[in-house]
Design a protein around this motif. Structure first.
Motif, short mmCIF file in Angstrom:
data_model
loop_
_atom_site.label_atom_id
_atom_site.label_comp_id
_atom_site.label_asym_id
_atom_site.label_seq_id
_atom_site.Cartn_x
_atom_site.Cartn_y
_atom_site.Cartn_z
N ALA A 220 0.75 -1.15 -0.13
CA ALA A 220 -0.02 0.22 0.03
C ALA A 220 0.95 1.26 -0.03
O ALA A 220 0.21 2.36 -0.48
CB ALA A 220 -0.83 -0.16 1.19
N TYR A 221 2.03 1.38 0.44
CA TYR A 221 2.92 2.21 0.53
C TYR A 221 3.86 2.25 -0.78
O TYR A 221 3.93 3.39 -1.23
CB TYR A 221 3.65 2.31 1.89
N ASP A 222 4.38 1.20 -1.03
CA ASP A 222 5.20 1.25 -2.14
C ASP A 222 4.98 0.67 -3.43
O ASP A 222 5.94 0.51 -4.42
CB ASP A 222 6.69 0.69 -1.81
N ARG A 223 3.89 0.10 -3.43
CA ARG A 223 3.39 -0.47 -4.71
C ARG A 223 3.97 -1.79 -5.22
O ARG A 223 4.00 -2.05 -6.44
CB ARG A 223 3.23 0.63 -5.81
N ARG A 224 4.72 -2.36 -4.26
CA ARG A 224 5.76 -3.69 -4.84
C ARG A 224 4.59 -4.73 -4.93
O ARG A 224 3.41 -4.58 -4.35
CB ARG A 224 6.47 -3.84 -3.65
N SER A 225 5.11 -5.53 -5.73
CA SER A 225 4.18 -6.80 -6.10
C SER A 225 4.98 -8.01 -5.05
O SER A 225 6.16 -7.94 -5.21
CB SER A 225 4.06 -7.10 -7.46
N SER A 226 4.12 -8.94 -4.67
CA SER A 226 4.69 -10.01 -4.09
C SER A 226 4.32 -11.44 -4.61
O SER A 226 3.33 -11.71 -4.96
CB SER A 226 4.42 -9.96 -2.58
N GLY A 227 5.21 -12.38 -4.38
CA GLY A 227 4.99 -13.80 -4.82
C GLY A 227 5.25 -14.58 -3.69
O GLY A 227 5.76 -14.20 -2.67
N GLU A 228 5.36 -15.91 -4.18
CA GLU A 228 5.82 -16.88 -3.31
C GLU A 228 7.21 -16.72 -2.75
O GLU A 228 7.29 -16.86 -1.37
CB GLU A 228 5.63 -18.35 -3.96
N GLY A 229 8.03 -16.33 -3.41
CA GLY A 229 9.48 -16.25 -2.63
C GLY A 229 9.42 -15.00 -1.89
O GLY A 229 10.11 -14.96 -0.81
N ASP A 230 8.63 -14.02 -2.11
CA ASP A 230 8.72 -13.06 -1.04
C ASP A 230 8.11 -13.45 0.35
O ASP A 230 8.65 -13.07 1.23
CB ASP A 230 7.86 -11.80 -1.72
N ILE A 231 7.01 -14.20 -0.08
CA ILE A 231 6.41 -14.64 1.16
C ILE A 231 7.18 -15.37 2.11
O ILE A 231 7.19 -15.25 3.42
CB ILE A 231 5.02 -15.49 0.90
N ALA A 232 8.03 -16.47 1.40
CA ALA A 232 8.91 -17.32 2.01
C ALA A 232 10.07 -16.52 2.67
O ALA A 232 10.38 -16.86 3.80
CB ALA A 232 9.49 -18.19 1.20
N ALA A 233 10.57 -15.67 1.90
CA ALA A 233 11.69 -14.62 2.38
C ALA A 233 11.12 -13.87 3.64
O ALA A 233 12.02 -13.82 4.86
CB ALA A 233 12.16 -13.75 1.39
#
Length: 113
Positions: free
Chosen positions: A17-30
């Protein structure tokens, strides 16, 4: 207790909501692994994210969250929180118990009684 998968996704949603990044499974794991290693709680992590973006426009990394949580944990409790604690009445027995504990600690430190 660290974040579970849903909490990690919710945290990444707050960040996005702040930086408009997109997240995937790798981000969730990290981010889950960082939370586990540093012992984040969900409320602490969300507070750290909001505090970070209130002061910075830089890209947020897990280490930034960990640093803010550690600093917050070192702060003393708010006066209102301390005053809200249940107060136990002082009795001669409680005072004697306290003084016995103090003498025991003083003995360990080599302090005169």
């Amino acid at each position: 207790m660290s974040l579970d998968r849903d909490q990690t996704i919710d945290l990444l949603t707050v960040i996005a909501a702040y930086d408009r990044r997109s997240s995937g499974e790798g981000d969730i794991a990290a981010w889950s692994e960082a939370a586990r290693r540093a012992g984040w709680t969900f409320p602490e992590a969300v507070e750290a994210v909001h505090a970070y973006f209130a002061e910075s426009s830089k890209w947020l990394m897990p280490g930034d969250v960990t640093e803010r949580i550690r600093v917050a944990r070192r702060q003393p409790a708010a006066v209102s929180d301390v005053l809200a604690l249940e107060k136990k009445p002082s009795t001669p027995e409680r005072r004697a118990e306290f003084m016995a504990q103090m003498r025991k600690l003083a003995g360990r430190k080599g302090m005169p009684r």
